[in-house]
Write a protein that holds these residues in place. Structure first.
Motif, PDB file in Angstrom:
ATOM      1  N   ARG A   1      45.060  -8.564  76.215  1.00  0.00           N
ATOM      2  CA  ARG A   1      46.257  -9.287  75.813  1.00  0.00           C
ATOM      3  C   ARG A   1      45.942 -10.779  75.769  1.00  0.00           C
ATOM      4  NH1 ARG A   1      51.334  -6.283  78.427  1.00  0.00           N
ATOM      5  NH2 ARG A   1      50.455  -4.174  78.439  1.00  0.00           N
TER       6      ARG A   1
ATOM      7  N   ILE B   1      34.060   3.582  88.491  1.00  0.00           N
ATOM      8  CA  ILE B   1      34.630   3.391  87.159  1.00  0.00           C
ATOM      9  C   ILE B   1      36.082   3.855  87.189  1.00  0.00           C
ATOM     10  CG2 ILE B   1      34.378   3.901  84.699  1.00  0.00           C
ATOM     11  CD1 ILE B   1      31.912   2.561  85.915  1.00  0.00           C
ATOM     12  N   LEU B   2      36.992   2.975  86.805  1.00  0.00           N
ATOM     13  CA  LEU B   2      38.420   3.289  86.843  1.00  0.00           C
ATOM     14  C   LEU B   2      38.942   3.409  85.417  1.00  0.00           C
ATOM     15  CD1 LEU B   2      41.215   3.413  88.284  1.00  0.00           C
ATOM     16  CD2 LEU B   2      41.264   0.930  88.091  1.00  0.00           C
ATOM     17  N   LYS B   3      39.493   4.584  85.087  1.00  0.00           N
ATOM     18  CA  LYS B   3      40.078   4.754  83.759  1.00  0.00           C
ATOM     19  C   LYS B   3      41.568   4.434  83.860  1.00  0.00           C
ATOM     20  CE  LYS B   3      37.985   8.760  83.418  1.00  0.00           C
ATOM     21  NZ  LYS B   3      37.719  10.143  82.944  1.00  0.00           N
ATOM     22  N   VAL B   4      41.915   3.233  83.423  1.00  0.00           N
ATOM     23  CA  VAL B   4      43.250   2.685  83.663  1.00  0.00           C
ATOM     24  C   VAL B   4      44.344   3.598  83.129  1.00  0.00           C
ATOM     25  CG1 VAL B   4      44.773   0.766  83.095  1.00  0.00           C
ATOM     26  CG2 VAL B   4      42.411   0.312  83.752  1.00  0.00           C
ATOM     27  N   LYS B   5      44.113   4.147  81.928  1.00  0.00           N
ATOM     28  CA  LYS B   5      45.178   4.929  81.303  1.00  0.00           C
ATOM     29  C   LYS B   5      45.407   6.270  81.989  1.00  0.00           C
ATOM     30  CE  LYS B   5      45.146   2.658  76.899  1.00  0.00           C
ATOM     31  NZ  LYS B   5      44.399   2.546  75.636  1.00  0.00           N
TER      32      LYS B   5
ATOM     33  N   VAL C   1      38.082   0.631  82.679  1.00  0.00           N
ATOM     34  CA  VAL C   1      37.870   0.983  81.276  1.00  0.00           C
ATOM     35  C   VAL C   1      39.196   1.418  80.662  1.00  0.00           C
ATOM     36  CG1 VAL C   1      35.451   1.630  81.630  1.00  0.00           C
ATOM     37  CG2 VAL C   1      37.240   3.363  81.822  1.00  0.00           C
ATOM     38  N   GLY C   2      39.287   1.251  79.356  1.00  0.00           N
ATOM     39  CA  GLY C   2      40.455   1.750  78.632  1.00  0.00           C
ATOM     40  C   GLY C   2      41.679   0.876  78.748  1.00  0.00           C
ATOM     41  N   ARG C   3      41.529  -0.352  79.285  1.00  0.00           N
ATOM     42  CA  ARG C   3      42.714  -1.191  79.378  1.00  0.00           C
ATOM     43  C   ARG C   3      42.828  -2.043  78.116  1.00  0.00           C
ATOM     44  NH1 ARG C   3      42.535  -6.268  81.487  1.00  0.00           N
ATOM     45  NH2 ARG C   3      40.525  -7.282  81.278  1.00  0.00           N
ATOM     46  N   GLN C   4      44.043  -2.427  77.816  1.00  0.00           N
ATOM     47  CA  GLN C   4      44.359  -3.163  76.603  1.00  0.00           C
ATOM     48  C   GLN C   4      44.178  -4.656  76.849  1.00  0.00           C
ATOM     49  OE1 GLN C   4      48.279  -1.827  75.495  1.00  0.00           O
ATOM     50  NE2 GLN C   4      48.167  -3.022  73.626  1.00  0.00           N
TER      51      GLN C   4
ATOM     52  N   GLU D   1      46.429  -3.212  85.890  1.00  0.00           N
ATOM     53  CA  GLU D   1      45.691  -3.196  84.628  1.00  0.00           C
ATOM     54  C   GLU D   1      44.787  -4.408  84.485  1.00  0.00           C
ATOM     55  OE1 GLU D   1      46.738  -2.088  80.042  1.00  0.00           O
ATOM     56  OE2 GLU D   1      48.242  -3.143  81.208  1.00  0.00           O
TER      57      GLU D   1
ATOM     58  N   ARG E   1      50.465  -7.112  85.815  1.00  0.00           N
ATOM     59  CA  ARG E   1      50.327  -6.015  84.854  1.00  0.00           C
ATOM     60  C   ARG E   1      50.118  -4.718  85.615  1.00  0.00           C
ATOM     61  NH1 ARG E   1      47.131  -8.254  80.624  1.00  0.00           N
ATOM     62  NH2 ARG E   1      46.015  -6.330  80.451  1.00  0.00           N
TER      63      ARG E   1
END
Lengths: 309, 309, 309, 309
Positions: free
Chosen positions: A42, B299-303, A37-40, B181, B155
């Motif tokens: 592209r 659940i992986l929070k990338v940021k 989650v939270g990845r951008q 990412e 990435r």
């Protein structure tokens, strides 16, 4: 606790501490049981999606953007005025829009019959832009199609079940079987097999432990038939002391990584797979999947990779 | 001098003697802090530029050369005489030039409506050349677009900071964290980590020394979550005897090389990164970036790869 | 049984137990003597077929699908009514069909002269679809052609025969010879050579045994000339105790795997080959295939790789 | 004979026995001094020629086949009768041929203005074939252009001379220097260096002997600056006992193989090079090719790789 007695190996990269019990790490389709989650997003993600999606989806999306672009230009011509396109049969209403659409396709694909042609500065400019854009979209579609085809996807099929069964000299072994579904061969194939067990710790969190399994043969030069990967259950094996029920309690999962050189695509491939405790079968054997016919040819029944008896 | 006591390793290829103190070796964007002068430009450099530049730049340059080529041909037709193009509305002035330009685009893109067509030997010859050139430029653009998309760019995101913090059993460790990412996985990932220190020598020049750091885990099979690369600071560690201030004085820089097999592009990748002493943080911990939800999914929070606490 | 005395090596992936005697494992064209049955065909199989088939077949198939698609559209136009295409000379009979076909080709290839053009909603719609399809088929054909050309197929030629002959100091050796037929070089070439023997077991089935052969040189940096791969027959060699007749009885087959870096395609290649006992020749020598001319240049006669004397 | 005292290494694949004295093995342009005769040409050889030839040649050959194909079709149309092409200005003589040529180009490129269009069954059929052929030739040219651009050719420049000079602590060393001319980096670079000596044997033939040279550093992680590859001449070195004149008599040649991961093309590269005894220079030093400017940036003068002082 029994697990303490077995020499565990290093974390293969999946983590050792979880807040709750988690499902199998590698799903049956070969993906990880992880959501990012939270990845951008592209542009390359769209490319990868178009390259890895099914053919049905690919054809649908391609049709969608080809028609979509032409609809946008049809709207533009319609807005500017269809009467600026010489040779149309209709200039207004949906028939005029249809003619605008057909003119757009004739421009976009550069078919340009000339029965319809731009007759004002505005339409000339728009159609010039559309023709150039057409080149780029064609270039892009060419690249996508080529990427899809030339993508080196192995077709190694793993047996549905992994077995724990008598092997040789009365010893037990853990084993699973693979076959290369494709005619083109795999060379220099390696297997790495890791057992993962998770158990509750005193603080309520879950701990995952990992055990590399020693294999009878972990590298084969050729892979024309089936390959049964065998781990003998001797005293050094993590399976040695664990009962069926204990493996269930620890939610046992086998993580597999196969590397191989693919003669079809001239590339090194890495394939991952997993067997969950629910995929284990006890005291059965794999049925031989090949036989020699009367002409001395070896016949391999690909689907028999799954067959146990 | 304290540095003499630590067993340095071989030059990793960056040189050991500099005339002056130099900045960090690897910039934060992953390039080297080196400017090449006096090298010859070649056609392949333009290709590499077009393939590695941003999408905005790529679209700008592509539009530029597509329009540029057509402007050149428009000038040619204008110079030879627009009245040699049958079907134009204007033969002189900027309107004549515009028609020459539109005729050029219709030829270059091979849309060729035929509402305008060449009517003299000269224009027939030029337009024949332009149509053939159009094929080549389209071919080239196709290749550029495909190269951009199929370029296997990983990435992997590195944590903003590297930490020196308590680790296990009261021991200190140097660590940083990475996350992939992209949804497609990385397999068989390796890390090599080198500490570089520079100090002034007696003759006024600067000497760089290099120390390979032993890692707790330097290879992982799977990389679905975050990977915290850990170097324990024991007596053999170059960090053991060096205070914060000394590391600053020696302008400490960590050079990192990651190799991995990328499932998205079926290629082996090498990624380089560096942490400068200014990126170090003391006595903080990385916050866990993943959790298990109630369905057993991870659940992986990338940021959160950057988050320290 | 003599074979028991020789230290066999692990199964190279071909299996150890067969129900009947089988032919050579690797055919003379480098494919395996294995037929896969029951496997599912997929789109990528068609791609691989088009990429690996001969140029004659490729041109034939390409012509077939290009003409086929245009015939289908010709039928569509004919069915809808050729009189809806403006500018045709004939609207009925085979001449009308021919015009429909030519209109189809002019649309599919996007040449679109405009001497024939669609004049009804239906034909406009069909021809729009055909022009778009034309782009996709062209994209696909571009991809296929590029794949065929860029496929990194080595051109290593193996000597027709393998020799068992006197070598050095009165010792015997097993040897075969290779040459790279292509001008572009192979670097870092490795050879692995395995002897396979099959014999009847007590239960009537056939058992295959495998013996890795030690080589005088198993890795060469450069491969500009011929390479004679030599296995000395000393006491540790499986050949040591076996007579010509015994090798025949055991249906001896030599399995070869060559890996190399190909400078032509910048790829690592793996090549497999086999010599059957019928390809063995005793007590002959390979004739030298290169000489130095008066200018100090080395001249290599590629076809002499086979020559024995 | 002195050479007997040095421990030679295995043949790197170039052969040990020659009938006459031969020139250097690897030419200065990196090719082998070997001519292949009697080999069969294949379609892929033409592809490789078009991909590896200079840009000038490539453009020339491409123009040649594009014009050639159109000339052939012009001849066909001229033979069948230019009057079957509607809209031509001339039907006979060289002006008629010119119109046939222009019609051919308009068909081949699919520009198809329609000012000229086929008006008989024969010309319709030929032009249909030409338009389809045009698609294939365009596809082929697209593939060739893409192959040329995407070919991973490293731009590592070797110093013109190899040095035998004082090194450290009064010891001598053999050394040469390399630089990566391209901005994109090379990672994990390895060097293998082999000395080759040839001398006349008692039977009048020439024997080549090979000696692997131990290197101070044979692997570097990064290659942003120059790399001076150093072989210390100690007692184990084949250079130790050999005078300048003896090296000349033995026609000394240094064979070099560099492997590296190229960040520009995401590929592993192998580069070969050689220094002949005539390229050796004694008792000079390489001038440092980089310096740090006042902003702490390292400036590398690429062409200084050759500079000795």
């Amino acid at each position: 606790m029994k697990l303490q007695m077995i020499r565990k190996t290093k974390d293969p990269g999946i983590g050792e501490k979880y807040d709750k019990k988690s499902h199998r790490i590698i799903n049956q389709n070969g993906t990880f049981n992880v959501q990012r989650v939270g990845r951008q997003s592209r542009i390359k993600d769209i490319y990868l999606l178009m390259v890895t999606t099914s053919w049905t989806n690919f054809i649908f999306f391609t049709a969608l953007y080809l028609i979509g672009i032409n609809l946008i230009f049809a709207c533009l011509y319609f807005f500017v005025g269809v009467h600026h396109i010489e040779g149309v049969d209709h200039t207004t209403g949906w028939k005029g829009f249809a003619d605008a659409f057909f003119f757009s396709v004739q421009t976009f694909t550069t078919v340009g019959y000339g029965s319809m042609y731009p007759d004002s500065f505005g339409v000339k400019a728009i159609s010039s832009f559309e023709a150039l854009l057409g080149l780029l979209i064609t270039a892009l579609t060419t690249g996508l199609l080529f990427s899809r085809f030339s993508r080196p996807t192995a077709r190694v099929v793993f047996s549905k079940n992994a077995l724990i069964t008598e092997y040789k000299n009365g010893k037990k072994a853990f084993m699973f079987r693979m076959v290369n579904e494709r005619k083109e061969n795999l060379l220099e194939t390696n297997a790495t097999v890791i057992l993962s067990l998770q158990n509750k710790t005193s603080d309520g969190s879950y701990s995952r432990k990992y055990y590399n399994l020693d294999l009878q043969i972990d590298h084969i030069y050729f892979f024309p038939l089936t390959w049964t990967v065998v781990h003998e259950i001797d005293e050094d094996s993590p399976f040695f002391n664990l009962s069926h029920q204990e493996l269930k309690d620890y939610d046992a999962e086998i993580l597999i990584i196969i590397t191989s050189y693919d003669e079809a695509f001239y590339e090194d491939l890495h394939i991952k797979h997993s067997y969950h405790i629910d995929d284990f079968v006890w005291d059965k054997k794999f049925k031989k999947a090949f036989y020699t016919n009367d002409h001395g040819e070896v016949i391999l029944k690909v689907k028999d990779v799954h067959t146990i008896e």
